[in-house]
Scaffold this motif. Sequence first.
Motif, mmCIF file in Angstrom:
data_model
loop_
_atom_site.group_PDB
_atom_site.id
_atom_site.type_symbol
_atom_site.label_atom_id
_atom_site.label_comp_id
_atom_site.label_asym_id
_atom_site.label_seq_id
_atom_site.Cartn_x
_atom_site.Cartn_y
_atom_site.Cartn_z
ATOM 1 N N ASP A 4 0.617 -1.587 0.235
ATOM 2 C CA ASP A 4 0.236 0.064 -0.276
ATOM 3 C C ASP A 4 0.509 1.370 0.190
ATOM 4 O OD1 ASP A 4 -2.777 0.791 0.761
ATOM 5 O OD2 ASP A 4 -1.942 1.892 2.539
ATOM 6 N N GLU A 5 2.389 1.537 0.964
ATOM 7 C CA GLU A 5 2.636 2.607 0.956
ATOM 8 C C GLU A 5 3.065 2.507 -0.518
ATOM 9 O OE1 GLU A 5 7.236 3.492 2.676
ATOM 10 O OE2 GLU A 5 6.085 2.780 3.554
ATOM 11 N N VAL A 6 3.842 1.550 -0.907
ATOM 12 C CA VAL A 6 4.434 1.407 -2.553
ATOM 13 C C VAL A 6 3.172 1.688 -3.786
ATOM 14 C CG1 VAL A 6 5.328 0.178 -4.358
ATOM 15 C CG2 VAL A 6 5.643 -0.630 -2.656
ATOM 16 N N ALA A 7 2.072 1.823 -3.427
ATOM 17 C CA ALA A 7 1.202 2.129 -4.683
ATOM 18 C C ALA A 7 1.166 3.586 -3.417
ATOM 19 C CB ALA A 7 -0.541 1.332 -4.255
ATOM 20 N N GLY A 8 1.406 3.857 -2.550
ATOM 21 C CA GLY A 8 1.375 5.130 -2.541
ATOM 22 C C GLY A 8 1.952 6.529 -3.485
ATOM 23 N N ARG A 9 2.896 5.889 -3.361
ATOM 24 C CA ARG A 9 4.494 6.094 -3.695
ATOM 25 C C ARG A 9 4.865 5.957 -5.502
ATOM 26 N NH1 ARG A 9 9.765 4.145 -0.918
ATOM 27 N NH2 ARG A 9 10.276 5.328 -1.973
ATOM 28 N N THR A 10 3.429 5.718 -6.418
ATOM 29 C CA THR A 10 3.690 5.785 -7.842
ATOM 30 C C THR A 10 2.192 6.488 -7.726
ATOM 31 O OG1 THR A 10 2.559 3.182 -7.134
ATOM 32 C CG2 THR A 10 5.213 3.416 -7.066
ATOM 33 N N PRO A 11 2.653 7.167 -7.968
ATOM 34 C CA PRO A 11 0.954 8.465 -9.000
ATOM 35 C C PRO A 11 1.863 8.129 -10.544
ATOM 36 C CG PRO A 11 1.981 9.543 -7.671
ATOM 37 C CD PRO A 11 3.214 8.134 -7.437
ATOM 38 N N GLY A 12 0.675 8.344 -11.031
ATOM 39 C CA GLY A 12 0.532 7.702 -12.855
ATOM 40 C C GLY A 12 1.842 6.336 -13.061
ATOM 41 N N PHE A 13 1.656 6.180 -12.342
ATOM 42 C CA PHE A 13 2.204 4.950 -12.693
ATOM 43 C C PHE A 13 1.045 3.705 -13.543
ATOM 44 C CE2 PHE A 13 5.683 5.389 -10.660
ATOM 45 C CZ PHE A 13 7.219 4.483 -10.930
ATOM 46 N N VAL A 14 1.715 2.765 -14.632
ATOM 47 C CA VAL A 14 0.388 1.993 -15.003
ATOM 48 C C VAL A 14 1.154 1.120 -15.426
ATOM 49 C CG1 VAL A 14 -0.202 3.625 -16.845
ATOM 50 C CG2 VAL A 14 1.194 2.678 -17.329
ATOM 51 N N ALA A 15 -0.017 -0.524 -15.269
ATOM 52 C CA ALA A 15 0.814 -1.704 -15.418
ATOM 53 C C ALA A 15 2.014 -2.057 -15.960
ATOM 54 C CB ALA A 15 -0.234 -2.242 -15.982
ATOM 55 N N ALA A 16 2.628 -1.446 -17.366
ATOM 56 C CA ALA A 16 3.818 -1.305 -17.685
ATOM 57 C C ALA A 16 4.860 -1.609 -16.335
ATOM 58 C CB ALA A 16 4.334 -1.248 -19.044
ATOM 59 N N ASP A 17 4.492 0.130 -15.955
ATOM 60 C CA ASP A 17 5.294 0.160 -14.603
ATOM 61 C C ASP A 17 5.380 -0.082 -13.645
ATOM 62 O OD1 ASP A 17 5.883 2.926 -16.672
ATOM 63 O OD2 ASP A 17 4.455 3.561 -16.217
ATOM 64 N N VAL A 18 4.317 -0.979 -13.460
ATOM 65 C CA VAL A 18 3.933 -2.087 -11.895
ATOM 66 C C VAL A 18 5.404 -2.777 -13.017
ATOM 67 C CG1 VAL A 18 3.278 -2.820 -10.324
ATOM 68 C CG2 VAL A 18 1.457 -0.853 -11.547
ATOM 69 N N LEU A 19 5.006 -3.622 -13.389
ATOM 70 C CA LEU A 19 5.926 -4.755 -13.758
ATOM 71 C C LEU A 19 7.346 -3.778 -13.627
ATOM 72 C CD1 LEU A 19 3.724 -5.876 -16.569
ATOM 73 C CD2 LEU A 19 4.525 -6.841 -14.347
ATOM 74 N N ALA A 20 8.037 -3.312 -14.701
ATOM 75 C CA ALA A 20 9.327 -2.591 -14.482
ATOM 76 C C ALA A 20 9.411 -2.549 -13.333
ATOM 77 C CB ALA A 20 8.925 -1.235 -15.715
#
Length: 725
Positions: A395-411
């Motif tokens: 949840d903390e990682v999700a809060g630090r990744t605004p603008g991330f799309v699926a490919a960014d999360v995979l990367a």
Amino acid sequence: MLTLTAVLRSSARYDRHGIVRLPLQALSGLGVQDGGVVLLRGARTTGAVAVIAPLDGGAGEVLCDELVLSNLGLRDGDTVVVEAHPRVEAARITVTGPDQVSRTIDPAVLRTALLGKVVMAGDQVSLRPSDLAPPVDFARLRASLTAGLGAGWTSQILHVTDVEPAGPAMVTMGTVVGWQGGTMTTGDATPAPRPSAAAAPPAARTLADLPGLESQAASLKEWLDLGFHHRDLLARLGASPGMGVLVTGASGSGKAALVEAVAHEVGAKLLHLWAPTLAAMETNAAAKQLVDTLARGTRESPAVVLLVDVEALAPREGGGPLLPILLTAIRDTVRDGRAAVLCTTAHPERVATALREPGTLDHELAIPLPDRAQRLRLLEVTTRSVPLAEDVALDEVAGRTPGFVAADVLALVREAGLRAAARQKGQQSPTLSATDFDAALDVVRATSMEGASLDLASLTLDDVGDMSEVKASLTEAVLWPLNYPDTFSRLGVAPPRGVLLYGPPGCGKTFLVKAIAGSGQANVLSVKGAELLSKWVGESERAVRELFRRARESAPSIVFLDEVDALAPVRGQSSDGGTTDRVVASLLTELDGVESLRDVVVIGATNRPDLVDPAMLRPGRLERLVFVPPPDADARGDILRAAARSVPLADDVDLTEVGRRTEGFSAADCAALVREAALTAMRESMAATTVTAAHLEAALSVVRPSLDPAQVAALASYAERRAAR
């Protein structure tokens, strides 16, 4: 042959290029010239290109990146045997990689990315092109990789499955390169036919792997199911199936994955075409491949033809000879109704309007940027088979990744895994820790937010000292609408549309917006006022429309207009031919026009609120004006303590007293004071371990207050007049 120590040492120029750095004496002893090939023996044997190490490297060290160490099966500090090896040209190599990469990247593009690298079977390689490769158009290569994979292409890792001849061999333009089980290049620079024209196997992905796209998947599935399986019902009702769909969304947001999953759900065969490849081909060959693939889809019904990045073939301006062929072929296929044509684009504003005409692409499906909850679900799906350490809070990682799309999360997860692997070689039960994610977040950026220039660090309003009234106003105007939309609906009121922060320079206006962005509750698009202005007629207005279009698609979002007085000055007073007047009109239309800005908050910042057009400050626009005053003595003490949080201060330092002595200092001046004190300590001794009161005293004689008393008084008076209304 030499026995050296393998040392993990990063290099911005050489990392993941298949290059090791050796001392000049070692190269001379091996008889290898700078840029020559060496054979490396560790737990595994691999090859690399050797260059001269920097002078500060050890005499018995070979400097490697984490990819070379992984190929060697070694850890930092292990022993490696290095020997000279002849430069052998690879006749043929085969690689494998993630499905998205192998489906998207043409073998010819793959070969260009691997040029100049020395490989063996079993090696891992990256797509980062080598600086020592033969001259090629690297700008075009990077653009092609970014278009296909997003900015995450730099962290993609491929595996070499076969090399001919077997020893370490260098990839050249004469090497036949291809994907395992897919097509190969020919022996020259011309690629063999792409697998994009062949039927893809049933999609391995399911809709459960695409969290946040349930509504889009339901709509697409309904359209395709009606067209493929209920044509008689549509005919009786006098309707025709809309078998042409334009799927829009940021690069890496899952457009192609969505189409694959839905095609599999409805039992349709999937045929791929990549528009940039067709656009680069000779016109007749491209037209033949396009028409043949669409015709094949009709013959092998039910089938879905997926045309990726359609703007390359159908640009809004300057359409080439393939555009009429494309339009005719799509219309014929859609009219026949036995195959569906789905086109994807990350830039719908660049697509020819003719594609949206009735009978061509009748439907349009938009994929928004994921919000925090959806990013959390993406992280959970991506890491479901990954061993996570106890200190990892997704949840903390999700809060630090605004603008991330699926490919960014995979990367991000892939990069974290790479850091974890380099750190835990030889361990029986490796895990991904919070530090691995922290390191990955320093590398992986949101590909969809290229217009955002804010440093979205781990920062919240709690980290902002003092300013209690300002923080309360921002919380009500910005965070409440994003966090409690149901409450606003229940009370029957619309949340504030925008906020204007005004105050002296350097007093924390941008810092406050960074703190809002750091909450992770919204995607942030940041522009400076002058960036939207163009000398070309209509371009400034188009830039404004595009900015707000992106904001709507990425909602919940924050649009930050820094130096808004340059973008929206008082109308009728400019001498630029009316450009700024038209921009102000465009802004007013976007802020309070017919098309609603749902879940979008606009924040403006300025030092001169009196220069902003009054219409911008009316209700429904930037209606909340928040004065950010210069810090008082107590606030300056808080700012100094925050700026010195990582600075080792001596016991004789009293920051509260320093705060009282810095009258007229802005927040930026206070940070500069701490920085100058640390530099003073360094000038005194590079071995200094603390910053003393004497160092701060010396810094006070150098750093002077930047606030203009007249400007501060004028802004305070403006705030009083606004409060009295």
